[in-house]
Design an enzyme around this catalytic site. Structure first.
Site, PDB file in Angstrom:
ATOM      1  N   SER A 117       0.831  -1.203   0.000  1.00 10.88           N
ATOM      2  CA  SER A 117       0.000   0.000   0.000  1.00 10.88           C
ATOM      3  C   SER A 117       0.863   1.249   0.000  1.00 10.88           C
ATOM      4  CB  SER A 117      -0.920   0.009   1.213  1.00 10.88           C
ATOM      5  OG  SER A 117      -0.164  -0.117   2.391  1.00 10.88           O
ATOM      6  N   HIS A 138      -3.483  -3.697  -5.404  1.00  2.75           N
ATOM      7  CA  HIS A 138      -3.721  -3.250  -4.028  1.00  2.75           C
ATOM      8  C   HIS A 138      -5.188  -3.471  -3.661  1.00  2.75           C
ATOM      9  CE1 HIS A 138      -4.058   0.208  -0.971  1.00  2.75           C
ATOM     10  NE2 HIS A 138      -3.627  -0.868  -0.365  1.00  2.75           N
ATOM     11  N   GLU A 150      -6.856  -1.684  -6.840  1.00  2.00           N
ATOM     12  CA  GLU A 150      -6.060  -0.720  -7.607  1.00  2.00           C
ATOM     13  C   GLU A 150      -4.964  -1.507  -8.328  1.00  2.00           C
ATOM     14  OE1 GLU A 150      -6.093   3.439  -5.068  1.00  2.00           O
ATOM     15  OE2 GLU A 150      -4.901   1.806  -4.267  1.00  2.00           O
TER      16      GLU A 150
HETATM   17  N1  3HC Z   1     -16.646 -11.495   5.476  1.00  4.74           N
HETATM   18  C1  3HC Z   1     -17.890 -11.823   5.064  1.00  4.74           C
HETATM   19  N2  3HC Z   1     -18.953 -11.018   5.222  1.00  4.74           N
HETATM   20  C2  3HC Z   1     -18.755  -9.852   5.851  1.00  4.74           C
HETATM   21  C3  3HC Z   1     -17.482  -9.439   6.320  1.00  4.74           C
HETATM   22  C4  3HC Z   1     -16.401 -10.327   6.099  1.00  4.74           C
HETATM   23  N3  3HC Z   1     -15.155 -10.030   6.490  1.00  4.74           N
HETATM   24  N4  3HC Z   1     -17.603  -8.225   6.890  1.00  4.74           N
HETATM   25  C5  3HC Z   1     -18.900  -7.882   6.777  1.00  4.74           C
HETATM   26  N5  3HC Z   1     -19.585  -8.850   6.153  1.00  4.74           N
HETATM   27  C6  3HC Z   1     -21.002  -8.828   5.765  1.00  4.74           C
HETATM   28  C7  3HC Z   1     -21.980  -8.951   6.890  1.00  4.74           C
HETATM   29  O1  3HC Z   1     -22.290 -10.284   7.179  1.00  4.74           O
HETATM   30  C8  3HC Z   1     -23.193  -8.209   6.317  1.00  4.74           C
HETATM   31  O2  3HC Z   1     -23.945  -8.995   5.392  1.00  4.74           O
HETATM   32  P1  3HC Z   1     -25.461  -8.564   4.947  1.00  4.74           P
HETATM   33  O3  3HC Z   1     -25.386  -7.228   4.296  1.00  4.74           O
HETATM   34  O4  3HC Z   1     -25.855  -9.643   3.993  1.00  4.74           O
HETATM   35  O5  3HC Z   1     -26.251  -8.527   6.216  1.00  4.74           O
HETATM   36  C9  3HC Z   1     -22.583  -7.121   5.499  1.00  4.74           C
HETATM   37  O6  3HC Z   1     -21.253  -7.553   5.204  1.00  4.74           O
HETATM   38  C10 3HC Z   1     -22.568  -5.853   6.229  1.00  4.74           C
HETATM   39  O7  3HC Z   1     -21.828  -6.050   7.423  1.00  4.74           O
HETATM   40  P2  3HC Z   1     -22.157  -5.318   8.773  1.00  4.74           P
HETATM   41  O8  3HC Z   1     -23.622  -5.038   8.872  1.00  4.74           O
HETATM   42  O9  3HC Z   1     -21.506  -6.044   9.884  1.00  4.74           O
HETATM   43  O10 3HC Z   1     -21.362  -3.992   8.667  1.00  4.74           O
HETATM   44  P3  3HC Z   1     -21.299  -2.940   7.517  1.00  4.74           P
HETATM   45  O11 3HC Z   1     -22.607  -2.733   6.882  1.00  4.74           O
HETATM   46  O12 3HC Z   1     -20.608  -1.809   8.157  1.00  4.74           O
HETATM   47  O13 3HC Z   1     -20.342  -3.605   6.421  1.00  4.74           O
HETATM   48  C11 3HC Z   1     -18.084  -3.399   5.744  1.00  4.74           C
HETATM   49  C12 3HC Z   1     -19.064  -4.032   6.717  1.00  4.74           C
HETATM   50  C13 3HC Z   1     -18.281  -3.982   4.356  1.00  4.74           C
HETATM   51  C14 3HC Z   1     -16.708  -3.742   6.247  1.00  4.74           C
HETATM   52  C15 3HC Z   1     -18.380  -1.869   5.705  1.00  4.74           C
HETATM   53  O14 3HC Z   1     -18.455  -1.362   7.001  1.00  4.74           O
HETATM   54  C16 3HC Z   1     -17.343  -1.105   4.962  1.00  4.74           C
HETATM   55  O15 3HC Z   1     -17.340  -1.051   3.744  1.00  4.74           O
HETATM   56  N6  3HC Z   1     -16.440  -0.445   5.727  1.00  4.74           N
HETATM   57  C17 3HC Z   1     -15.373   0.349   5.184  1.00  4.74           C
HETATM   58  C18 3HC Z   1     -14.186  -0.522   4.949  1.00  4.74           C
HETATM   59  C19 3HC Z   1     -13.079   0.228   4.278  1.00  4.74           C
HETATM   60  O16 3HC Z   1     -13.114   1.417   4.062  1.00  4.74           O
HETATM   61  N7  3HC Z   1     -12.017  -0.513   3.935  1.00  4.74           N
HETATM   62  C20 3HC Z   1     -10.840   0.066   3.346  1.00  4.74           C
HETATM   63  C21 3HC Z   1      -9.798   0.198   4.394  1.00  4.74           C
HETATM   64  S1  3HC Z   1      -8.342   0.920   3.765  1.00  4.74           S
HETATM   65  C22 3HC Z   1      -7.455  -0.355   3.173  1.00  4.74           C
HETATM   66  O17 3HC Z   1      -7.818  -1.493   3.266  1.00  4.74           O
HETATM   67  C23 3HC Z   1      -6.192   0.009   2.489  1.00  4.74           C
HETATM   68  C24 3HC Z   1      -4.979  -0.669   3.094  1.00  4.74           C
HETATM   69  O18 3HC Z   1      -3.853  -0.212   2.382  1.00  4.74           O
HETATM   70  C25 3HC Z   1      -4.822  -0.436   4.587  1.00  4.74           C
END
Ligand code: 3HC
Length: 284
Positions: A117, A138, A150
């Site tokens: 990253s 990425h 990416e």
């Molecule tokens: N595996 C399988 N299913 C998952 C999961 C996982 N790891 N995490 C969440 N889910 C599922 C849940 O079961 C749920 O399913 P449903 O919609 O059918 O009920 C759905 O996803 C939604 O989960 P939650 O209700 O628990 O929570 P959210 O609605 O908040 O969704 C999320 C979870 C998809 C992680 C959402 O919160 C999200 O998009 N968050 C932002 C994450 C983000 O920005 N990531 C980027 C980080 S930066 C990065 O990675 C870069 C690196 O360089 C560090």
């Protein structure tokens, strides 16, 4: 076209790539030098697959997916991999050392894709020993859920390798966005200063973590607030990536506030240690 891939590194990103590849029909050899890391990676995958299964979102049984994954510490097992993902520790020395070891093992035609990253793809490509067949892919945490990858060609990357990476992204069910090899690429260049600013707002006692996250979720429509997100990806990761981006650009927007250094000293790294901006000690 592809049948078998190798993934080096079974941390949170590596295990997400392993799971995504297996869920999309690929055989995966999952390699990590540390047996403890392999065990952690297996648990992350089990938990995530159970969530998909509970929601009825799996096209096949969990064991059919996991049967396609072979976990091992033996790098020789990558000898028939057609595509290699690398998601090991974010350090040019560690990555270069790995590339040196595997370059003679993995077929010459296989593309090496790094999930870095923050490191220069061009420098990594040079270290890979197969710079034309080297590229950045990425991913985002949690990999099985996040739709983006990416694609970052190094200066030396062949255009055919960019096409191969796009094809792989498609197999994995991801939308690919190609980006120049620049610090932070697109997402982290925008996301990291945003998360660091939230930590500054907290540090200045303008609002509590709950108030900051609620404001951003309801006012800007993000699924997780910035402090929740930092706890999710790791306070140490945001601090580390911010410092690397600052070192490369000297742009102060990437400089993490001191409160994050203190949190790291205290072991408050987020969900993984039970405490970050929030307390998770009573949660699963
Ligand atoms: N595996 C399988 N299913 C998952 C999961 C996982 N790891 N995490 C969440 N889910 C599922 C849940 O079961 C749920 O399913 P449903 O919609 O059918 O009920 C759905 O996803 C939604 O989960 P939650 O209700 O628990 O929570 P959210 O609605 O908040 O969704 C999320 C979870 C998809 C992680 C959402 O919160 C999200 O998009 N968050 C932002 C994450 C983000 O920005 N990531 C980027 C980080 S930066 C990065 O990675 C870069 C690196 O360089 C560090």
């Amino acid at each position: 076209m592809f049948k078998k891939v190798a993934v080096f590194g079974t941390g949170s990103m590596g295990s997400g790539i392993i799971q995504t590849a297996a869920m999309n029909g690929l055989k995966v050899v999952a390699i990590d030098a540390q047996p403890a890391s392999i065990e952690r990676g297996k648990k992350i995958i089990e938990k995530s697959l159970a969530r998909f299964e509970k929601k009825g979102k799996l096209a096949e049984a969990v064991n059919e997916i996991t049967d396609r994954i072979e976990f091992t510490t033996d790098i020789q097992k990558a000898s028939d991999a057609e595509f290699v993902f690398e998601a090991v520790f974010e350090d040019i020395g560690v990555k270069s050392e790995l590339y040196k070891k595997i370059n003679d093992i993995v077929p010459k035609t296989a593309v090496f894709a790094s999930n870095t990253s923050s490191l220069s793809m061009t420098e990594l490509a040079k270290a890979s020993g197969r710079s034309e067949n080297f590229i950045g892919m990425h991913f985002f945490n949690p990999v099985p859920m996040m739709k983006l990858v990416e694609i970052i060609p190094a200066l030396q990357t062949a255009s055919s390798t960019v096409e191969t990476a796009k094809e792989m992204a498609k197999i994995l069910g991801k939308t690919a966005v190609v980006c120049k090899d620049t610090p932070g690429f697109i997402v982290n260049r925008i996301l990291v200063p945003y998360m660091l600013e939230a930590a500054r707002v907290y540090d200045a006692q303008i609002a509590t973590p709950e108030q900051i996250d609620t404001a951003m979720k309801l006012g800007a429509g993000v699924p997780m607030g910035p402090l929740e997100l930092m706890d999710f990806t790791g306070v140490d990761i945001a601090y580390f990536v911010g410092n690397i981006l600052y070192d490369e650009t000297k742009d102060k927007k990437f400089l993490p506030p001191n409160i994050m250094a203190k949190m790291i000293q205290a072991g408050w790294l987020g969900r993984k240690t039970g405490k970050g901006f929030y307390d998770y000690s009573n949660k699963d």
